[in-house]
Design an enzyme around this catalytic site. Structure first.
Site, short mmCIF file in Angstrom:
data_model
loop_
_atom_site.label_atom_id
_atom_site.label_comp_id
_atom_site.label_asym_id
_atom_site.label_seq_id
_atom_site.Cartn_x
_atom_site.Cartn_y
_atom_site.Cartn_z
N HIS A 1 2.75 0.60 -13.70
CA HIS A 1 3.50 -0.61 -12.87
C HIS A 1 4.83 0.27 -13.60
CE1 HIS A 1 4.02 -4.46 -15.17
NE2 HIS A 1 5.14 -3.74 -16.37
N LYS B 1 -7.31 -13.47 -11.28
CA LYS B 1 -8.15 -13.05 -12.02
C LYS B 1 -9.65 -13.47 -10.85
CE LYS B 1 -10.06 -16.94 -14.97
NZ LYS B 1 -10.92 -17.22 -16.63
N ASN C 1 -3.70 2.17 -13.49
CA ASN C 1 -3.01 1.48 -13.23
C ASN C 1 -1.53 1.83 -13.10
OD1 ASN C 1 -2.12 -0.70 -11.80
ND2 ASN C 1 -0.90 -1.86 -13.92
N ARG D 1 -4.15 -8.45 -9.85
CA ARG D 1 -5.38 -10.29 -10.72
C ARG D 1 -5.85 -9.69 -12.19
NH1 ARG D 1 -7.58 -13.98 -7.43
NH2 ARG D 1 -6.88 -14.42 -5.67
N GLY E 1 0.86 -1.12 0.07
CA GLY E 1 -0.08 -0.06 -0.02
C GLY E 1 1.08 0.96 0.13
N SER E 2 1.71 0.94 -0.31
CA SER E 2 2.71 2.62 -0.16
C SER E 2 2.27 3.76 -1.61
CB SER E 2 4.83 2.10 -0.52
OG SER E 2 4.50 1.65 -1.86
N ASN E 3 1.70 2.89 -2.65
CA ASN E 3 1.31 3.85 -3.58
C ASN E 3 -0.21 4.79 -2.54
OD1 ASN E 3 2.83 4.24 -6.66
ND2 ASN E 3 2.67 1.81 -5.85
#
Ligand code: GAR
Length: 195
Positions: free
Chosen positions: A114, A68, A112, A96, A15-17
């Site tokens: 990445h 998923k 997202n 997922r 959860g750093s982002n």
């Protein structure tokens, strides 16, 4: 004064982002409100971090597949997100693949981050793929999520040089620092119609 954009965050890990997004919301450098955090991992640190910050959070069982959500889980995720009022869904280490009904429910509204310069090194442990390949620069990418794996439209990228002294671990630490700068600043620009 413009209204705050409502976002929900999905994550499977530390959860750093997520924390960087929550801090940016608190400082108002990102005019958004995080309405809900969902994890597919019961004991994920991201849920504790949300708890500490007083942000609604829940574990929702992902169902029987490893990579998923199954149909029941997908419906439960969509319902919880819609009920929270989220307009956008920010993935922050959600491990997922999201498909069909989910992406239609939030058409062009799933983002997202990445840990590589896409389209290079999609998939898992992207920083390690880049390090092992021997690239001299890498970084991170914020992109819209589409039906492929890490293939959606690129919104922003941050560059991180690979140092002679780097291990894949030290490289990843600097990529994560860049992620924590890039994600909130990109969402701020996106919600201000600057992208
Ligand atoms: C981040 O480095 C993010 O880029 C990566 O997972 C990490 C989550 O860290 N995501 C992916 O690899 C998705 N393909 P965090 O839980 O501390 O934010």
């Amino acid at each position: 004064m413009s209204l705050k954009t409502k976002i929900a965050v999905l994550g499977s890990g530390n959860g750093s982002n997520f924390t960087s997004l929550a801090e940016a919301c608190n400082k108002d450098s990102l005019r958004a409100k995080i309405t809900l955090v969902i994890s597919d991992v019961k004991e994920a640190k991201i849920l504790n971090r949300a708890k500490e910050l007083g942000i609604p959070n829940k574990f929702i069982n992902p169902g029987k597949f490893r990579t998923k959500l199954d149909d029941t889980a997908e419906a439960a995720y969509i319902k919880a997100l819609k009920d929270s009022g989220a307009q956008w869904v920010a993935l922050a280490g959600f491990m997922r693949i999201l498909k069909g009904d989910f992406l239609r429910a939030f058409e062009q509204k799933v983002i997202n981050i990445h840990p590589s310069l896409l389209p290079a090194f999609p998939g898992l442990e992207a920083w390690k793929q880049a390090y092992d390949y021997g690239v001299k620069v890498t970084g991170c990418t914020v992109h819209l999520v589409d039906y492929g794996i890490d293939t959606g439209r690129i919104l922003a990228q941050g560059v991180v040089p690979v140092l002679e002294s780097d291990t894949s671990t030290t490289l990843y630490q600097r990529i994560q620092e860049e992620e924590q700068r890039l994600y909130p600043s990109t969402l701020a620009r996106l919600f201000n119609n600057k992208i």
